[in-house]
Design an enzyme around this catalytic site. Structure first.
Site, PDB file in Angstrom:
ATOM      1  N   LYS A 174       0.837  -1.187   0.000  1.00 29.60           N
ATOM      2  CA  LYS A 174       0.000   0.000   0.000  1.00 29.60           C
ATOM      3  C   LYS A 174       0.879   1.246   0.000  1.00 29.60           C
ATOM      4  CE  LYS A 174      -1.798   1.720   3.936  1.00 29.60           C
ATOM      5  NZ  LYS A 174      -0.924   2.500   4.826  1.00 29.60           N
ATOM      6  N   HIS A 204      -0.654  -5.034   5.916  1.00 31.56           N
ATOM      7  CA  HIS A 204       0.057  -5.785   6.954  1.00 31.56           C
ATOM      8  C   HIS A 204      -0.808  -6.054   8.189  1.00 31.56           C
ATOM      9  CE1 HIS A 204       0.972  -1.830   8.757  1.00 31.56           C
ATOM     10  NE2 HIS A 204       1.259  -2.489   9.854  1.00 31.56           N
ATOM     11  N   LYS A 208      -1.309  -9.570  11.152  1.00 35.46           N
ATOM     12  CA  LYS A 208      -1.155  -9.518  12.611  1.00 35.46           C
ATOM     13  C   LYS A 208      -1.894 -10.707  13.219  1.00 35.46           C
ATOM     14  CE  LYS A 208      -0.535  -4.543  12.927  1.00 35.46           C
ATOM     15  NZ  LYS A 208       0.720  -4.228  13.601  1.00 35.46           N
ATOM     16  N   ASP A 261      -4.645   6.702   4.691  1.00 37.32           N
ATOM     17  CA  ASP A 261      -3.507   5.919   5.180  1.00 37.32           C
ATOM     18  C   ASP A 261      -3.943   4.735   6.040  1.00 37.32           C
ATOM     19  OD1 ASP A 261      -0.671   5.505   5.683  1.00 37.32           O
ATOM     20  OD2 ASP A 261      -1.006   6.297   7.694  1.00 37.32           O
ATOM     21  N   HIS A 266      -6.348  -0.586   6.654  1.00 37.96           N
ATOM     22  CA  HIS A 266      -6.319  -1.404   7.864  1.00 37.96           C
ATOM     23  C   HIS A 266      -7.669  -1.474   8.590  1.00 37.96           C
ATOM     24  CE1 HIS A 266      -2.172  -1.133   6.925  1.00 37.96           C
ATOM     25  NE2 HIS A 266      -1.902  -0.029   7.589  1.00 37.96           N
TER      26      HIS A 266
HETATM   27  C1  BG6 Z   1       1.012   1.957   7.963  1.00 40.75           C
HETATM   28  C2  BG6 Z   1       0.708   3.420   7.904  1.00 40.75           C
HETATM   29  O1  BG6 Z   1       0.319   1.265   6.972  1.00 40.75           O
HETATM   30  O2  BG6 Z   1       0.646   1.457   9.247  1.00 40.75           O
HETATM   31  C3  BG6 Z   1       1.430   4.158   9.006  1.00 40.75           C
HETATM   32  O3  BG6 Z   1       1.102   3.921   6.640  1.00 40.75           O
HETATM   33  C4  BG6 Z   1       1.120   3.556  10.350  1.00 40.75           C
HETATM   34  O4  BG6 Z   1       1.093   5.536   9.002  1.00 40.75           O
HETATM   35  C5  BG6 Z   1       1.339   2.051  10.326  1.00 40.75           C
HETATM   36  O5  BG6 Z   1       1.942   4.156  11.319  1.00 40.75           O
HETATM   37  C6  BG6 Z   1       0.851   1.417  11.609  1.00 40.75           C
HETATM   38  O6  BG6 Z   1       1.229   0.083  11.633  1.00 40.75           O
HETATM   39  P1  BG6 Z   1       1.482  -0.678  12.982  1.00 40.75           P
HETATM   40  O7  BG6 Z   1       1.736  -2.081  12.584  1.00 40.75           O
HETATM   41  O8  BG6 Z   1       2.642  -0.013  13.648  1.00 40.75           O
HETATM   42  O9  BG6 Z   1       0.225  -0.516  13.794  1.00 40.75           O
END
Ligand code: BG6
Length: 511
Positions: A174, A204, A208, A261, A266
């Protein structure tokens, strides 16, 4: 009839853990000496090596502009592992991992460099015996996707060109697009070069552990599904709160903002996992069909709803963990008049029989009080009779809280009798924590790419359905020129978010 479980389905069902041994493949990382490789991909691959998941017929080839050779690339990887790996670097682990690493310096835009890549890949394939199986990981900015796809194709590196009988897969990071039209454009470009079953679009969050576990929780237990409906659920809250600010990604982030974002990807993916119907099977497409149905059932925002049901915020200076941090507009490379949102809270509805009338509150922000990602299923209150009769204050509702991070686990808030007499009631928390250290999301996702399991990857239609939902909000903000509400760094977001949920007689959960 025999049931064939995909690797993922089998893993979800807890039937098999390790990969089939000896995965033969070369993983080519375009952008191999970039930040993502340093912080995430190489440490994840190191951990997979420790797990014995990458056999001797596995090779990693970094490809990018930096003037490195194999030795220097190994040093780059070692630094990344020392700083970011889940498990500490050991010399024994390193001795297994280092020989897998190779590097070729080249440009994504030079046709001749793809020829060099072909040559180098061919050498590695014959030394390692990878059988021509190739994964190309596009750790590159979105504007290079088309160029890289074309370069690889013209060099005959994709699919069965040159009589190669191995598999070819591509991994796309992404952001996939900036809006619905640009996402469709990227997907069109990809479809010129690859079949959909070769494309692994990463979100991602789906890697998790707790998010992956949601399907198991729901469909491998009999106690949750019957009450997972509008009849019993009052509302659902999904929170992804970060303490970090914009960091070093100002150029990208200021154009994106929290809605693009975090929410488009997510949070909506997590929403799908919580709200989906039981898929017809564990086949990757059956699971992805069920998730797509959720996105297609979201009630589209009308312009008039956006002002009422979506709150955008931006952090001001404040204290995070007792330390003074700058306002978003004072961050390096952020324009001092930026209106980009670093926080979004919204209320949405899924219009199907299971969820009709149940609000889903989604909230995400940077520079919040705590790092806390959680899904909370808030059940309906018991009637105002018996232990809950007036004039006593109402008993708290049962809440099932599923924590994604930092402290993965599950807890159920119930009401119980406090020991002793007279009879007094009080909250009781039933808590579950896994005692096993979970793999990082990238470990899980890289394993799945290598084994060819697309369950946790976003299909084209899913990405576009998520953008379609988000697009109405973007359009409405554009028309209204809406400015973000400011919130102090280290808080739980702008008060307007609290007001939005309070209008429904509800409150956000504490972070
Ligand atoms: C990313 C975003 O996809 O996910 C970031 O672009 C964000 O802005 C991050 O900080 C958060 O991921 P995680 O795994 O740290 O919660």
């Amino acid at each position: 009839m025999a049931t064939v479980l995909t690797h993922n389905a089998a893993r979800l069902a807890g039937l098999v853990h390790p990969l089939p041994r000896e995965v033969a493949c070369t993983l080519v990382i375009l952008g191999g000496a970039g930040d993502l490789s340093h912080k995430k991909l190489l440490p994840a691959l190191y951990n997979l090596t420790l797990d014995g998941a990458l056999g001797p017929k596995f090779a990693i080839l970094g490809f990018s502009l930096e003037p490195l050779d194999d030795e220097k690339y190994r040093q780059f990887a070692r630094d990344g592992i020392e700083s970011f790996s889940r498990r500490a670097l050991t010399e024994a682990g390193w001795d297994k991992f280092a020989p897998l690493l190779h590097f070729l310096s080249g440009s994504f835009t030079e046709t001749a460099d793809y020829q060099k890549l072909k040559q180098r890949l061919g050498d590695i394939e014959s030394e390692t015996g990878t059988g021509g199986n190739r994964v190309f990981y596009f750790a590159v900015p979105p504007q290079f996707i088309e160029r890289c796809s074309a370069g690889l194709t013209q060099a005959g590196l994709i699919g069965q060109a040159d009589g190669n009988r191995g598999f070819t897969r591509v991994v796309i990071e992404k952001p996939i697009g900036h809006d619905l039209a640009s996402a469709a454009e990227i997907n069109n470009q990809l479809s010129k070069y690859f079949a959909e079953n070769q494309v692994f679009r990463i979100d991602h969050y789906l890697g998790k552990e707790t998010v992956e576990n949601l399907m198991v929780l729901r469909f491998a237990n009999s106690i949750f599904e019957p009450i997972w409906t509008s009849r019993f659920v009052d509302h659902v809250q999904i929170t992804v709160a970060e303490q970090e600010g914009v960091g070093t990604r100002a150029a990208y982030y200021d154009k994106a903002g929290a809605l693009r974002d975090m929410v488009q990807s997510h949070l909506l993916q997590v929403l799908c996992m919580i709200a989906m119907e039981a898929p017809r099977s564990t086949h990757p497409d059956a699971v992805r069909d069920a998730k797509l149905d959720v996105l297609l059932s979201l009630r589209p925002f009308e312009p008039a709803d956006v002002g009422k049901s979506v709150v955008r915020g931006q952090y001001e200076q404040g204290l995070v963990n007792g330390e003074k941090v700058a306002a978003y507009r004072a961050e390096e490379h952020i324009p001092s008049d930026s209106n980009t949102e670093t926080f979004v809270a919204l209320k949405c509805y899924i219009e199907n029989w299971r969820w009709a009338g149940v609000p889903f509150y989604l909230r995400t922000g940077k520079r919040m009080t705590n790092r806390a990602s959680e899904i909370a299923i808030q059940f309906k209150r018991v009637p105002r009779i018996l232990y809950n009769s007036r004039p006593a204050p109402p008993l708290p509702a049962n809440v099932l809280s599923i924590r994604i991070q930092p402290d993965e686990g599950l807890s159920l808030n119930i009401v119980g009798k406090q020991p002793g007499s007279p009879l007094r009631l009080g909250p009781v928390k039933v808590d579950f924590h896994s005692s096993i250290a979970s793999p990082e999301a990238y470990e899980t996702l890289l394993r799945d790419v290598i084994t060819g399991d697309q369950t946790l990857f976003m299909r084209r239609d899913t990405v576009e359905a998520a953008w379609r939902f988000i697009q109405n909000i973007l359009d409405s903000w554009e028309v209204s020129g809406s400015e973000p509400f400011l919130y102090p760094a280290g808080s739980s977001g702008p008060t307007e978010a609290a007001v939005m949920i309070a209008r429904d007689g509800r409150t956000w959960r504490n972070l």
